[in-house]
Each structure stands twice: as structure tokens, then as C-alpha cells.
Design a protein around this motif. Sequence first.
Motif, mmCIF file in Angstrom:
data_model
loop_
_atom_site.group_PDB
_atom_site.id
_atom_site.type_symbol
_atom_site.label_atom_id
_atom_site.label_comp_id
_atom_site.label_asym_id
_atom_site.label_seq_id
_atom_site.Cartn_x
_atom_site.Cartn_y
_atom_site.Cartn_z
ATOM 1 N N GLU A 164 -3.346 5.244 5.322
ATOM 2 C CA GLU A 164 -2.625 5.034 4.236
ATOM 3 C C GLU A 164 -1.207 5.036 4.096
ATOM 4 O OE1 GLU A 164 -3.550 2.882 1.527
ATOM 5 O OE2 GLU A 164 -5.874 3.092 2.285
ATOM 6 N N ALA A 165 -0.606 6.043 4.541
ATOM 7 C CA ALA A 165 0.723 6.397 4.843
ATOM 8 C C ALA A 165 1.429 5.253 5.749
ATOM 9 C CB ALA A 165 0.841 7.868 5.140
ATOM 10 N N GLU B 151 -13.237 5.448 1.467
ATOM 11 C CA GLU B 151 -11.705 5.451 1.531
ATOM 12 C C GLU B 151 -11.136 5.494 2.831
ATOM 13 O OE1 GLU B 151 -10.550 8.149 -1.536
ATOM 14 O OE2 GLU B 151 -11.936 7.516 -2.904
ATOM 15 N N GLU B 152 -10.204 4.975 2.893
ATOM 16 C CA GLU B 152 -9.168 5.289 4.227
ATOM 17 C C GLU B 152 -8.492 6.446 4.187
ATOM 18 O OE1 GLU B 152 -8.872 3.214 6.743
ATOM 19 O OE2 GLU B 152 -9.743 1.500 5.797
ATOM 20 N N SER B 153 -8.179 7.101 5.527
ATOM 21 C CA SER B 153 -7.610 8.351 5.528
ATOM 22 C C SER B 153 -6.337 8.337 4.915
ATOM 23 C CB SER B 153 -7.833 8.903 6.852
ATOM 24 O OG SER B 153 -6.693 8.183 7.763
ATOM 25 N N PRO B 154 -5.765 9.535 4.504
ATOM 26 C CA PRO B 154 -4.426 9.643 3.900
ATOM 27 C C PRO B 154 -3.239 9.091 5.209
ATOM 28 C CG PRO B 154 -5.524 11.347 3.314
ATOM 29 C CD PRO B 154 -6.480 10.841 4.207
ATOM 30 N N ARG C 23 0.139 2.511 6.340
ATOM 31 C CA ARG C 23 -0.044 0.999 6.339
ATOM 32 C C ARG C 23 1.335 0.604 5.289
ATOM 33 N NH1 ARG C 23 -5.045 -1.566 3.136
ATOM 34 N NH2 ARG C 23 -5.929 0.573 3.681
ATOM 35 N N HIS C 24 1.677 1.631 4.382
ATOM 36 C CA HIS C 24 2.765 1.730 3.336
ATOM 37 C C HIS C 24 4.255 1.382 4.081
ATOM 38 C CE1 HIS C 24 -0.167 1.109 0.361
ATOM 39 N NE2 HIS C 24 -0.553 2.398 0.289
#
Length: 91
Positions: A65-66, A59-62, A68-69
Motif C-alpha cells: 500500500e505504501a 487486504e494488501e500488505s502495508p 502504491r501511493h
Amino acid sequence: MPSFSDGWVSGLLQAGYPFNALLATLLFDFGMQPLGWRGMFFVGALPALLVLFIATKIEESPAFEAMRHCPTKVSISTVLKKTPSWCSMAW
């Protein structure tokens, strides 16, 4: 990653190149005779399988992910204005 470990991690990454050259040399010395070129080819393909595993199962790190969005848009003119003139001469 804490900022105080940036230099150590960078050095570790740079040390990987000669270490991998040593591993490749040892693998050739001890693996070419018993495996042959086809076996060595498949040994070389193993890292590609590792990449596929990492890409699908880890999984990607949090923080990523933040980011990227909600990407921030920067125009190319802003980037070029902030680039030093000596850097643009390398193009």
C-alpha cells in the motif's frame, strides 16, 4: 519476508508445478467416473472462485500500500541503459 528465506520460498513455488500435476492426475483417476466431464469442469472452476475471494476479501500488505501511493517514475531510456547487452538480444 526475510531475505534468508528467498531460496526456500522459490523452491516451494517451483515444487508446486509437479505437485499440482500429481493432484490433477489423481483427480482425473478418481473423479472422472463419478463426476463426468461436467463435474470435472466445475472442479476446475473452483480455483477461479478462490481467486475472486482473495481479490475481494484479503487486504494488501502495508508495504504494498505504501509503495502504491508513492510510485517512482523511471524513464524507458534509463531502464535500457542499465540493461545488459546480452539481455536485449533476446528480444
